[in-house]
Scaffold this motif. Structure first.
Motif, short mmCIF file in Angstrom:
data_model
loop_
_atom_site.label_atom_id
_atom_site.label_comp_id
_atom_site.label_asym_id
_atom_site.label_seq_id
_atom_site.Cartn_x
_atom_site.Cartn_y
_atom_site.Cartn_z
N ASP A 1 29.93 40.14 31.53
CA ASP A 1 30.77 41.06 32.31
C ASP A 1 31.73 40.36 33.27
N GLY A 2 31.60 39.05 33.41
CA GLY A 2 32.42 38.32 34.38
C GLY A 2 31.74 38.16 35.73
N ASP B 1 37.70 34.56 44.54
CA ASP B 1 39.09 34.41 44.16
C ASP B 1 39.31 33.11 43.39
N TYR B 2 38.75 32.02 43.89
CA TYR B 2 38.91 30.73 43.20
C TYR B 2 38.24 30.74 41.84
N ALA B 3 37.05 31.31 41.77
CA ALA B 3 36.32 31.34 40.49
C ALA B 3 37.13 32.11 39.45
N ARG B 4 37.60 33.27 39.84
CA ARG B 4 38.25 34.13 38.85
C ARG B 4 39.64 33.62 38.48
N ARG B 5 40.35 33.03 39.42
CA ARG B 5 41.65 32.47 39.06
C ARG B 5 41.47 31.33 38.07
N ASN B 6 40.27 30.75 38.08
CA ASN B 6 39.97 29.69 37.14
C ASN B 6 39.13 30.19 35.96
N GLU B 7 39.09 31.51 35.82
CA GLU B 7 38.44 32.17 34.69
C GLU B 7 36.98 31.81 34.51
N ALA B 8 36.30 31.60 35.62
CA ALA B 8 34.86 31.32 35.55
C ALA B 8 34.07 32.58 35.94
N PRO B 9 33.14 33.01 35.09
CA PRO B 9 32.25 34.10 35.49
C PRO B 9 31.41 33.68 36.70
N VAL B 10 31.00 34.66 37.49
CA VAL B 10 30.27 34.36 38.72
C VAL B 10 28.90 35.04 38.72
N ALA B 11 27.87 34.24 38.93
CA ALA B 11 26.52 34.77 39.13
C ALA B 11 26.12 34.50 40.59
N ILE B 12 25.83 35.58 41.31
CA ILE B 12 25.53 35.48 42.73
C ILE B 12 24.01 35.42 42.94
N VAL C 1 29.84 43.89 47.95
CA VAL C 1 31.09 44.66 48.11
C VAL C 1 32.29 43.75 47.81
N ALA C 2 32.24 42.52 48.30
CA ALA C 2 33.34 41.57 48.04
C ALA C 2 33.46 41.31 46.54
N ALA C 3 32.33 41.21 45.86
CA ALA C 3 32.36 40.99 44.40
C ALA C 3 32.96 42.21 43.70
N ARG C 4 32.61 43.40 44.19
CA ARG C 4 33.16 44.61 43.58
C ARG C 4 34.69 44.63 43.72
N GLU C 5 35.17 44.27 44.92
CA GLU C 5 36.63 44.25 45.13
C GLU C 5 37.29 43.23 44.22
N ALA C 6 36.67 42.07 44.10
CA ALA C 6 37.25 41.01 43.26
C ALA C 6 37.23 41.43 41.79
N ALA C 7 36.18 42.11 41.38
CA ALA C 7 36.08 42.56 39.98
C ALA C 7 37.15 43.61 39.70
N ARG C 8 37.39 44.48 40.67
CA ARG C 8 38.44 45.50 40.48
C ARG C 8 39.81 44.86 40.38
N HIS C 9 40.01 43.88 41.21
CA HIS C 9 41.26 43.14 41.23
C HIS C 9 41.50 42.49 39.86
N ASP C 10 40.42 41.93 39.33
CA ASP C 10 40.40 41.34 37.99
C ASP C 10 40.84 42.33 36.93
N ALA C 11 40.24 43.52 37.01
CA ALA C 11 40.52 44.56 36.01
C ALA C 11 41.98 44.97 36.09
N ASP C 12 42.50 45.10 37.33
CA ASP C 12 43.92 45.47 37.51
C ASP C 12 44.83 44.41 36.90
N ARG C 13 44.43 43.16 37.12
CA ARG C 13 45.25 42.05 36.61
C ARG C 13 45.28 42.09 35.08
N ALA C 14 44.10 42.36 34.49
CA ALA C 14 44.01 42.41 33.03
C ALA C 14 44.89 43.55 32.49
N LYS C 15 44.85 44.69 33.21
CA LYS C 15 45.61 45.86 32.79
C LYS C 15 47.12 45.55 32.83
#
Ligand SMILES: [Zn+2]
Length: 312
Positions: free
Chosen positions: A109-110, A261-272, A294-308
């Motif tokens: 899921d990223g 932000d750094y992980a996702r800009r570098n296309e790495a999935p994140v496990a917290i 909550v921060a992960a949720r925001e980043a994931a949404r941001h990700d989805a918007d970017r993909a869209k």
């Protein structure tokens, strides 16, 4: 509903009673996530305990045998700084299984979060500093064994250095370990991570975030991981009883967002994973950990918007 899974088991509670480690925090975080409408019941997955084979990829046979048979010496138990019990062992095996599952979900899921784990002081042949089994290392070794990943990065922002992580992955070029911690704090000595950032006592949000950003930039320049395990300790908080840094609640949320932000800009999935947190008020520790989700949720949404926007 969250765009990723949360891993939780009621057996995560280490049953420590009155102890500086609030081991009931896992349940409290889960309850808060549900009560505040951040997560729904179906967002939670329940892990199986890690199997012994997975644990033995990280820990020595002798140590695992002692844990399972209750034959640790008094000195070994004192070094763990948590009382030995059957329940403790079950909790540690569950936390390790939880981090394996979080890793798998993140690859799918990223993102994923183990509402537990982050036991970064556990070493191959002994436990210390409230850590018995190194759940993150167990997860990385299992994912590598399965061929699901080759390279992993551990970003450790707990106030204490990740000495177990450093020992386990020392010299392993496939695992990059970045630890940002207070220099004048446990553990002593600090075995070398890939990169250690020794922070001076008492630094606050702006200084901390600038240093973190510089090192994240360098880490992702030097290494491209298939997954990032984030050890999201709540103890750099200024009200922490075992930490000597001075981050605010807002600063800790910005810290999380920066890592994501750094992980996702570098296309790495994140496990917290959660790791430590010893605020004077347990409610603050809960708020910090909930803030990470909550921060992960925001980043994931941001990700989805970017993909869209890429598709359009
Ligand atoms: Zn810590």
């Amino acid at each position: 509903m969250l765009p990723f899974k949360l891993i939780y088991h009621e057996g995560y509670d280490l049953n420590l009673g009155a102890h500086v480690f609030p081991s009931q925090k896992y349940r409290m975080i889960r309850d808060t996530l549900l009560q505040d409408g951040i997560a729904a019941a179906e967002d939670f997955f329940s892990p199986e305990p890690a199997n012994d084979q997975d644990v033995l990829r990280v820990h020595s046979q002798e140590y695992v045998y002692k844990l399972k048979t209750g034959t640790l010496s008094q000195t070994e138990i004192l070094r763990m700084e948590v009382p030995y019990s059957r329940k403790l062992i079950e909790a540690c095996w569950l936390a390790a299984g939880g981090s394996v599952l979080a890793g798998r979900c993140a690859l799918e899921d990223g993102w994923a979060a183990n509402i537990g784990g982050g036991f970064h002081h556990a070493c191959p042949d002994h436990g210390e500093g409230f850590c018995v089994i190194h759940d993150v290392a167990v997860a990385i070794r299992r994912l590598q064994f399965d061929g699901a990943i080759e390279r992993a990065m551990v970003v450790d922002a707990d106030v204490h250095q990740g000495n177990g992580t450093a020992v386990i992955f020392g010299g392993d070029l496939d695992v990059y370990t970045l630890s940002l911690h207070q220099e004048h704090n446990y553990p002593f000595p600090k075995p070398p991570s890939t990169v250690d950032v020794d922070l001076p006592d008492g630094i606050g949000d702006e200084q901390y975030l600038a240093i973190l950003e510089k090192h994240l930039h360098q880490a992702f320049h030097d290494f491209s991981p298939n997954i990032v395990f984030y050890v999201a300790g709540a103890d750099p908080y200024r009200e922490d009883q075992l930490g000597g840094l001075a981050l605010t609640l807002a600063g800790l949320a910005r810290r999380d967002a920066l890592v994501f932000d750094y992980a996702r800009r570098n296309e790495a999935p994140v496990a917290i994973t959660l790791a430590g947190g010893y605020a004077r008020r347990v409610a603050d520790t809960i708020a910090i950990h909930v803030g990470t989700i909550v921060a992960a949720r925001e980043a994931a949404r941001h990700d989805a918007d970017r993909a869209k926007s890429r598709v359009q």
